[in-house]
Design an enzyme around this catalytic site. Structure first.
Site, mmCIF file in Angstrom:
data_model
loop_
_atom_site.group_PDB
_atom_site.id
_atom_site.type_symbol
_atom_site.label_atom_id
_atom_site.label_comp_id
_atom_site.label_asym_id
_atom_site.label_seq_id
_atom_site.Cartn_x
_atom_site.Cartn_y
_atom_site.Cartn_z
ATOM 1 N N ARG A 18 1.007 -0.961 0.111
ATOM 2 C CA ARG A 18 -0.202 0.365 -0.010
ATOM 3 C C ARG A 18 0.228 1.321 -0.151
ATOM 4 O O ARG A 18 0.767 2.349 -0.084
ATOM 5 C CB ARG A 18 -0.574 -0.180 0.831
ATOM 6 C CG ARG A 18 -1.911 -0.761 1.504
ATOM 7 C CD ARG A 18 -2.595 -1.336 2.408
ATOM 8 N NE ARG A 18 -2.374 -1.599 2.965
ATOM 9 C CZ ARG A 18 -2.751 -2.334 4.587
ATOM 10 N NH1 ARG A 18 -3.740 -2.012 4.976
ATOM 11 N NH2 ARG A 18 -1.819 -3.250 5.791
ATOM 12 N N GLN A 74 11.800 -14.638 6.537
ATOM 13 C CA GLN A 74 10.456 -15.678 6.018
ATOM 14 C C GLN A 74 10.618 -15.392 4.258
ATOM 15 O O GLN A 74 10.301 -14.327 4.064
ATOM 16 C CB GLN A 74 9.252 -14.338 6.615
ATOM 17 C CG GLN A 74 7.973 -15.348 6.323
ATOM 18 C CD GLN A 74 7.228 -13.991 6.776
ATOM 19 O OE1 GLN A 74 6.508 -13.416 6.795
ATOM 20 N NE2 GLN A 74 5.698 -14.916 7.339
ATOM 21 N N GLY A 103 7.544 -3.427 12.193
ATOM 22 C CA GLY A 103 9.016 -2.855 12.348
ATOM 23 C C GLY A 103 8.190 -1.172 11.175
ATOM 24 O O GLY A 103 8.766 -0.465 11.349
ATOM 25 N N ARG A 318 26.037 21.717 5.780
ATOM 26 C CA ARG A 318 25.878 20.016 5.181
ATOM 27 C C ARG A 318 27.329 18.941 5.895
ATOM 28 O O ARG A 318 27.916 19.610 6.279
ATOM 29 C CB ARG A 318 25.684 19.920 3.854
ATOM 30 C CG ARG A 318 25.332 20.876 2.893
ATOM 31 C CD ARG A 318 25.667 20.911 1.266
ATOM 32 N NE ARG A 318 25.830 20.130 0.165
ATOM 33 C CZ ARG A 318 26.427 20.104 -0.195
ATOM 34 N NH1 ARG A 318 27.305 20.942 -0.828
ATOM 35 N NH2 ARG A 318 27.144 18.769 -1.156
ATOM 36 N N LYS A 336 29.952 22.842 3.981
ATOM 37 C CA LYS A 336 30.322 21.264 3.912
ATOM 38 C C LYS A 336 31.910 21.241 4.199
ATOM 39 O O LYS A 336 32.473 21.421 3.338
ATOM 40 C CB LYS A 336 29.916 21.050 2.003
ATOM 41 C CG LYS A 336 29.983 19.328 2.338
ATOM 42 C CD LYS A 336 30.540 18.806 0.625
ATOM 43 C CE LYS A 336 31.514 18.836 0.345
ATOM 44 N NZ LYS A 336 31.950 18.257 -0.965
ATOM 45 N N ASN A 362 38.523 36.023 9.019
ATOM 46 C CA ASN A 362 37.235 36.306 8.368
ATOM 47 C C ASN A 362 37.146 35.890 7.233
ATOM 48 O O ASN A 362 38.449 36.799 5.737
ATOM 49 C CB ASN A 362 37.379 37.928 8.558
ATOM 50 C CG ASN A 362 35.675 38.016 8.065
ATOM 51 O OD1 ASN A 362 35.317 38.953 8.902
ATOM 52 N ND2 ASN A 362 35.991 39.133 6.466
ATOM 53 N N TYR A 372 36.018 21.308 -6.630
ATOM 54 C CA TYR A 372 35.963 20.935 -7.680
ATOM 55 C C TYR A 372 36.598 20.966 -9.550
ATOM 56 O O TYR A 372 36.149 22.050 -9.267
ATOM 57 C CB TYR A 372 34.508 20.008 -7.730
ATOM 58 C CG TYR A 372 34.132 19.547 -8.517
ATOM 59 C CD1 TYR A 372 34.044 17.613 -8.339
ATOM 60 C CD2 TYR A 372 33.189 19.215 -9.514
ATOM 61 C CE1 TYR A 372 34.571 16.917 -9.163
ATOM 62 C CE2 TYR A 372 32.979 18.276 -9.809
ATOM 63 C CZ TYR A 372 33.048 17.040 -9.915
ATOM 64 O OH TYR A 372 32.548 15.988 -10.292
HETATM 65 C C1 UD1 Z 1 -1.743 -6.694 12.619
HETATM 66 C C2 UD1 Z 1 -2.685 -7.395 13.568
HETATM 67 C C3 UD1 Z 1 -3.811 -7.016 14.180
HETATM 68 C C4 UD1 Z 1 -3.260 -6.014 15.373
HETATM 69 C C5 UD1 Z 1 -3.128 -4.747 14.009
HETATM 70 C C6 UD1 Z 1 -2.156 -3.618 14.408
HETATM 71 C C7 UD1 Z 1 -2.204 -9.821 12.940
HETATM 72 C C8 UD1 Z 1 -2.775 -11.069 12.141
HETATM 73 N N1 UD1 Z 1 -3.058 -8.977 13.440
HETATM 74 O O1 UD1 Z 1 -2.550 -6.718 11.607
HETATM 75 O O2 UD1 Z 1 -4.595 -7.904 15.357
HETATM 76 O O3 UD1 Z 1 -4.690 -4.612 15.357
HETATM 77 O O4 UD1 Z 1 -0.810 -5.727 13.385
HETATM 78 O O5 UD1 Z 1 -1.342 -2.789 13.621
HETATM 79 O O6 UD1 Z 1 -0.885 -10.001 14.083
HETATM 80 N N2 UD1 Z 1 4.867 -8.838 8.745
HETATM 81 C C9 UD1 Z 1 5.676 -10.758 8.308
HETATM 82 N N3 UD1 Z 1 5.255 -11.413 7.407
HETATM 83 C C10 UD1 Z 1 3.856 -11.789 7.319
HETATM 84 C C11 UD1 Z 1 2.660 -10.944 7.647
HETATM 85 C C12 UD1 Z 1 3.275 -9.484 8.633
HETATM 86 O O7 UD1 Z 1 7.032 -9.989 8.530
HETATM 87 O O8 UD1 Z 1 3.665 -12.604 6.043
HETATM 88 C C13 UD1 Z 1 4.867 -7.967 8.893
HETATM 89 C C14 UD1 Z 1 4.389 -7.060 8.159
HETATM 90 O O9 UD1 Z 1 5.973 -6.621 7.810
HETATM 91 C C15 UD1 Z 1 4.261 -5.805 9.430
HETATM 92 C C16 UD1 Z 1 4.064 -6.168 10.603
HETATM 93 O O10 UD1 Z 1 4.446 -7.909 10.799
HETATM 94 O O11 UD1 Z 1 5.108 -5.212 10.024
HETATM 95 C C17 UD1 Z 1 2.216 -6.304 11.022
HETATM 96 O O12 UD1 Z 1 1.689 -7.060 9.687
HETATM 97 P P1 UD1 Z 1 0.319 -6.433 8.447
HETATM 98 O O13 UD1 Z 1 -0.129 -7.125 7.761
HETATM 99 O O14 UD1 Z 1 0.257 -4.769 8.626
HETATM 100 O O15 UD1 Z 1 -1.069 -6.786 10.448
HETATM 101 P P2 UD1 Z 1 -1.738 -5.699 10.669
HETATM 102 O O16 UD1 Z 1 -3.353 -6.493 9.316
HETATM 103 O O17 UD1 Z 1 -1.782 -4.641 10.339
HETATM 104 MG MG MG Z 2 -0.720 -3.487 9.534
#
Ligand code: UD1
Ligand code: MG
Length: 448
Positions: A18, A74, A103, A318, A336, A362, A372
């Site tokens: 998204r 994963q 994250g 900078r 810089k 000064n 450069y």
């Molecule tokens: C999740 C929770 C929900 C909570 C919400 C809060 C679950 C099933 N749902 O939903 O209850 O209210 O967060 O923000 O946990 N990620 C992975 N691998 C995956 C899927 C996700 O690493 O296969 C990581 C994503 O990068 C992200 C985090 O897990 O950082 C949460 O995933 P996301 O898909 O955003 O969960 P939500 O649908 O927001």
């Molecule tokens: Mg989320």
């Protein structure tokens, strides 16, 4: 067990579709730093004994951003429960409390992580502790199902929730703490028979409940666990983070004349009695010592400013700039990768790059270090107590010794020894009366 005995697993394998970006979601920046860096910093500040990050395929940049902390991959996105399973090798040999963070929640505070661990270590010794929140629009969040005593029984994801469950205001903020000794058992019992066909980490609560293992909720402010899924969320997180940083800066003893227009980085360090005018922007890596005044419309990044210096208005500092004690850097000046010694002045319309300027020197208006040559950068060395006249071009590499004097308008291509005066420009020719005779000649031409 003490707080220092907990581990943090940060989930960051999601692609973040998204965001509509080539960059992995957790590398998008808030207050100058990648979101995942904020989460790692919170885990560090909370005193985590071990921190691991779960990344997806082709996320070497994320691994680099979280180094030296370890990462696990994963392979396919099969849900938050599957992501924690993928991260288990990072917890090898550890059976204390395990905190699972996302994250994409850059606003989470260290104290909140500590509170969740404390909840896990309370006398009831729950197996799972969940951070709850009550957002204005619960929409897509998981709903927390609690019994009359307030004990947590299950988390129902929005996609699975009945209309009655959707009416529940208490939601899963996404942070969960687990008794590490039982985590693997809970994860092994997860299934993907649900609306999304994913392994939901949240199902661990109902599984623990079925084992007769208690689960608990600790509530936190909604703004702290705002999850960033879109660039609109990113802007909201930035705004919230800026508010927090501005308050912290003012509480720390800095005056922000118009706080809403000052943009700070998460790592900006401001001393006491620092005054910052309106519309000043701090990129990452800026340190400002006590008593410094920064005027309106300055832009600073990767810079150290020492005690009592005056910067701006309209200055650009900078990376690699070091501005010494009591220096003055004025309007439309760019510095810089250059060090200004104590008391040096560069007050107007200058570029000082790849240079060192000695104490009390000064640098006149419009001075440029020509660093450069089209291929490489070269250094300009200017000693102490030097006077550089206005509109001087210093063609690097070049060295100007202590107490030297450079006449205005010079193009300096050769070293100037200490104490010498250099004049490097065309000699002035003055022709008495010539202006009048020239005008008369022009007027006569017009009449013919
Ligand atoms: C999740 C929770 C929900 C909570 C919400 C809060 C679950 C099933 N749902 O939903 O209850 O209210 O967060 O923000 O946990 N990620 C992975 N691998 C995956 C899927 C996700 O690493 O296969 C990581 C994503 O990068 C992200 C985090 O897990 O950082 C949460 O995933 P996301 O898909 O955003 O969960 P939500 O649908 O927001
Ligand atoms: Mg989320």
């Amino acid at each position: 067990m003490t707080q220092s005995g907990f581990a943090c697993l940060i989930l960051a394998a999601g692609r973040g579709t998204r965001m509509r970006s080539r960059l992995p979601k957790v590398l998008h920046r808030v207050a100058g730093l990648p979101m995942v860096t904020h989460v790692v910093a919170a885990a560090e500040a909370a005193g985590a004994a071990r921190i691991g990050v779960v990344v997806g395929p082709e996320m070497a940049d994320v691994a680099a951003a979280v180094a030296p902390h370890g990462t696990a991959m994963q392979a396919a996105q099969r849900g938050t429960g599957d992501a924690v399973r993928a991260g288990l090798p990072l917890l090898a040999g550890f059976d204390g409390p395990v905190l699972v963070l996302f994250g994409d929640t850059p606003l989470v505070r260290p104290g909140t992580l500590g509170r969740l661990v404390e909840t896990l270590e309370s006398p009831e010794a729950p197996t799972v502790a969940v951070l709850g929140m009550r957002p204005d629009e619960p929409d897509a969040y998981g709903r927390l199902i609690v019994d009359e005593s307030g004990a947590l029984q299950a988390i129902v994801e929005a996609a699975e929730a009945t209309p009655d469950q959707r009416a529940i205001g208490l939601c899963n903020g996404g942070l969960m703490a687990f008794d590490g000794a039982r985590l693997a058992v809970l994860l092994a019992a997860l299934t993907d028979t649900n609306a999304k066909g994913e392994f939901y980490l949240t199902d661990t609560v109902a599984i623990a409940h079925a084992h007769g293992w208690a689960c608990a909720v600790a509530e936190a402010d909604t703004d702290e666990i705002l999850g960033v899924n879109t660039r609109v969320d990113l802007a909201a997180a930035e705004a919230a983070m800026q508010r927090r940083l501005r308050f912290a800066a003012m509480r720390g003893g800095a005056t922000l004349v118009d706080p809403d227009t000052v943009w700070l980085a998460a790592d900006t360090r401001l001393g006491q009695d620092v005054t910052i005018g309106p519309s000043v922007v701090f990129g990452p890596g800026v340190t400002v010592a006590d008593g410094v005044a920064i005027g309106a419309f300055c832009h600073l990044e990767g810079v150290a400013i020492e005690r009592g210096a005056r910067i701006g208005p309209f200055a650009r500092l900078r990376p690699g700039a070091v501005v010494g004690e009591d220096c003055h850097v004025g309007n439309f000046v760019e510095i810089k990768n250059a060090r200004l010694g104590a008391g040096a002045k560069v007050n107007h319309l200058s570029y000082v790059g790849d240079a060192a300027v000695g104490a009390r020197s000064n640098i006149g208006a419009g001075t440029i270090t020509c660093n450069y040559d089209g291929h490489a950068k070269h250094h300009t060395e200017i000693g102490a107590d030097v006077f550089v006249g206005s509109n001087t071009a210093l063609v690097a590499p070049v060295t100007v010794g202590d107490e030297a004097l450079i006449a205005a308008g010079s193009v300096i291509t050769a070293d100037v020894p200490a104490g010498a005066m250099a004049v490097a420009r065309g000699r002035q020719a003055t022709k008495p009366g010539r202006a009048r005779s020239w005008r008369a000649a022009v007027a006569a031409k017009r009449q013919t």
